[in-house]
Design an enzyme around this catalytic site. Structure first.
Site, short mmCIF file in Angstrom:
data_model
loop_
_atom_site.label_atom_id
_atom_site.label_comp_id
_atom_site.label_asym_id
_atom_site.label_seq_id
_atom_site.Cartn_x
_atom_site.Cartn_y
_atom_site.Cartn_z
CB SER A 7 -83.61 -39.41 -19.60
OG SER A 7 -83.29 -40.27 -18.95
CE1 TYR A 64 -82.14 -36.36 -15.27
CE2 TYR A 64 -82.90 -38.52 -15.79
CZ TYR A 64 -81.98 -37.53 -16.11
OH TYR A 64 -81.26 -37.69 -17.31
CG ASN A 95 -76.77 -31.49 -22.77
OD1 ASN A 95 -76.89 -32.61 -22.99
ND2 ASN A 95 -75.58 -30.88 -22.12
CB ALA A 130 -91.83 -35.56 -13.38
CE LYS A 154 -83.40 -35.10 -18.44
NZ LYS A 154 -82.69 -34.14 -19.25
N GLY A 157 -75.41 -26.44 -21.10
CA GLY A 157 -74.60 -27.02 -20.44
C GLY A 157 -73.65 -27.99 -21.35
CB SER A 185 -68.96 -26.69 -19.27
OG SER A 185 -70.20 -27.05 -18.48
NE ARG A 186 -69.42 -30.30 -15.42
CZ ARG A 186 -70.17 -30.82 -14.58
NH1 ARG A 186 -70.19 -32.00 -14.45
NH2 ARG A 186 -71.30 -30.16 -14.18
CB VAL A 192 -81.15 -23.20 -18.36
CG1 VAL A 192 -79.87 -23.38 -19.43
CG2 VAL A 192 -81.09 -24.46 -17.38
CB ILE A 236 -74.39 -41.27 -21.54
CG1 ILE A 236 -75.99 -41.52 -22.44
CG2 ILE A 236 -73.21 -40.79 -22.43
CD1 ILE A 236 -75.71 -42.63 -23.50
P1 NAP Z 1 -73.22 -33.61 -16.66
O1 NAP Z 1 -72.00 -34.35 -17.02
O2 NAP Z 1 -73.29 -33.71 -15.19
O3 NAP Z 1 -73.16 -32.04 -17.21
C1 NAP Z 1 -74.16 -31.44 -16.88
C2 NAP Z 1 -73.90 -30.09 -17.59
O4 NAP Z 1 -75.37 -29.36 -17.40
C3 NAP Z 1 -72.96 -29.14 -17.47
O5 NAP Z 1 -72.20 -28.67 -18.44
C4 NAP Z 1 -73.31 -28.25 -16.35
O6 NAP Z 1 -72.71 -27.20 -16.41
C5 NAP Z 1 -74.66 -27.75 -17.05
N1 NAP Z 1 -75.68 -27.34 -16.14
C6 NAP Z 1 -76.16 -27.86 -14.86
N2 NAP Z 1 -77.02 -26.97 -14.43
C7 NAP Z 1 -77.09 -26.01 -15.26
C8 NAP Z 1 -77.88 -24.83 -15.09
N3 NAP Z 1 -78.78 -24.40 -14.29
N4 NAP Z 1 -77.66 -23.82 -16.24
C9 NAP Z 1 -76.74 -24.07 -17.31
N5 NAP Z 1 -76.23 -25.46 -17.10
C10 NAP Z 1 -76.21 -26.17 -16.29
O7 NAP Z 1 -74.47 -34.25 -17.42
P2 NAP Z 1 -74.62 -35.44 -18.63
O8 NAP Z 1 -74.45 -36.78 -18.11
O9 NAP Z 1 -73.51 -34.88 -19.62
O10 NAP Z 1 -75.87 -35.07 -19.22
C11 NAP Z 1 -76.46 -33.98 -20.00
C12 NAP Z 1 -77.86 -34.22 -20.56
O11 NAP Z 1 -78.29 -35.40 -20.90
C13 NAP Z 1 -78.63 -34.12 -19.09
O12 NAP Z 1 -79.87 -33.43 -19.72
C14 NAP Z 1 -79.23 -35.44 -18.66
O13 NAP Z 1 -80.26 -35.45 -18.05
C15 NAP Z 1 -79.05 -36.13 -19.90
N6 NAP Z 1 -78.93 -37.54 -19.90
C16 NAP Z 1 -77.85 -37.97 -19.41
C17 NAP Z 1 -77.80 -39.33 -19.25
C18 NAP Z 1 -76.47 -40.00 -18.74
O14 NAP Z 1 -76.39 -41.31 -18.44
N7 NAP Z 1 -75.38 -39.18 -18.39
C19 NAP Z 1 -78.71 -40.20 -19.64
C20 NAP Z 1 -79.96 -39.66 -19.97
C21 NAP Z 1 -79.89 -38.36 -20.18
P3 NAP Z 1 -71.40 -26.70 -15.07
O15 NAP Z 1 -70.31 -27.50 -15.88
O16 NAP Z 1 -71.08 -25.27 -15.26
O17 NAP Z 1 -71.71 -27.40 -14.01
#
Ligand code: NAP
Length: 251
Positions: free
Chosen positions: A145, A158, A93, A160, A162, A15, A17-18, A67, A191
């Protein structure tokens, strides 16, 4: 922290890319790693990360796979190892949400979240572990998380997934310690990324009121915690959960 501590090493960020994954790719590249940027569908975003890394003097490979698909994971990772070299740093990630109250949660939403967030990490660890063990050095960093620790209404699947990652982290840390591999979990709070962009304003305001530092975190602040755990400075830390949440919970 030695700035080029990962020179000559390969790092895979799922993950990448973003959002948080993108920030981790950029930070590990700054540390000298060649970065494998995984994504599932957003090739344009992943290419932009690769270009940014190259513009800063680093190098990267795009490594698309889902993944949750064990065969795809195995194929892509073994191909990378054959063509480029071993993966010494693995950051699990990739993650998604499919929110809903437990009583109304669809089985497919439970399965989808568990298969990407938890089984995805299992798949990637299994695909990288043998080679990492041969290198007698490795860093596995799972992204959990705060919700895995405190729970959250509407996020049974979600939370469960994490919480499961925490158990996976502690167990793999014990299994791999003798091979020079550390395994830790970074648990972000709220975040600013695409994942939280859709939260209704009233929920955002309530959350902000509960965060002692009074703001959401940035992807870069999470990436710094990952960089620390990937660095030699963290060589005696394994099986740990590092909270990055502005004080939302203090442990
Ligand atoms: P995000 O901006 O939604 O980005 C999600 C990333 O995961 C993207 O790169 C996406 O790829 C990739 N992805 C989704 N499904 C996938 C799959 N089946 N196989 C491979 N890649 C996949 O998310 P984020 O906020 O950066 O979160 C990143 C991590 O941090 C996650 O595990 C999330 O649970 C955790 N987290 C986030 C927060 C928050 O507040 N943002 C808080 C706690 C934990 P594509 O670009 O191709 O779709």
């Amino acid at each position: 922290m030695c700035e080029k501590a990962l020179a000559g090493k390969n790092a895979l960020v799922t993950g990448g890319s973003r959002g948080i994954g993108r920030a981790i790719c950029l930070r590990l590249s700054e540390m000298g790693a060649h970065v494998a940027i995984n994504f599932s569908s957003n090739k344009e975003a992943a290419e932009a990360v690769k270009k940014e890394i190259e513009a800063n003097g680093g190098s990267a490979t795009l490594l698309p796979f889902d993944v949750s698909n064990k065969e795809d994971v195995k194929g892509a990772i073994s191909g990378f190892i054959k063509d480029v070299g071993p993966i010494e740093v693995l950051v699990n990630n990739a993650g998604i949400t499919r929110d809903g109250l437990l009583l109304r949660m669809k089985e497919e939403d439970w399965d989808k979240v568990l298969s990407i967030n938890l089984k995805g990490a299992f798949n990637c660890i299994q695909a990288c572990a043998m080679n990492m063990m041969k290198c007698k050095w490795g860093r596995i960093i799972n992204i959990g998380s705060v919700v895995g620790t405190i729970g959250n209404i509407g996020q049974a699947n979600y939370a469960a997934s994490k919480a499961g990652l925490e158990g996976l982290t502690r167990t793999v840390a014990k299994e791999m310690a003798s091979r020079g591999i550390t395994v830790n979990l970074v648990a972000p709070g709220f975040i600013e990324t695409d994942m939280t962009a859709g939260l209704p304003d009233e929920i955002k305001e309530r959350l902000l009121g509960e965060i002692p530092l009074g703001r959401m975190g940035s992807p870069k602040e999470v990436a710094e915690a990952v960089a620390f755990l990937a660095s030699p400075a963290a060589s005696y830390i394994t099986g740990h959960t590092l909270h990055v949440n502005g004080g939302l919970i203090c442990q």
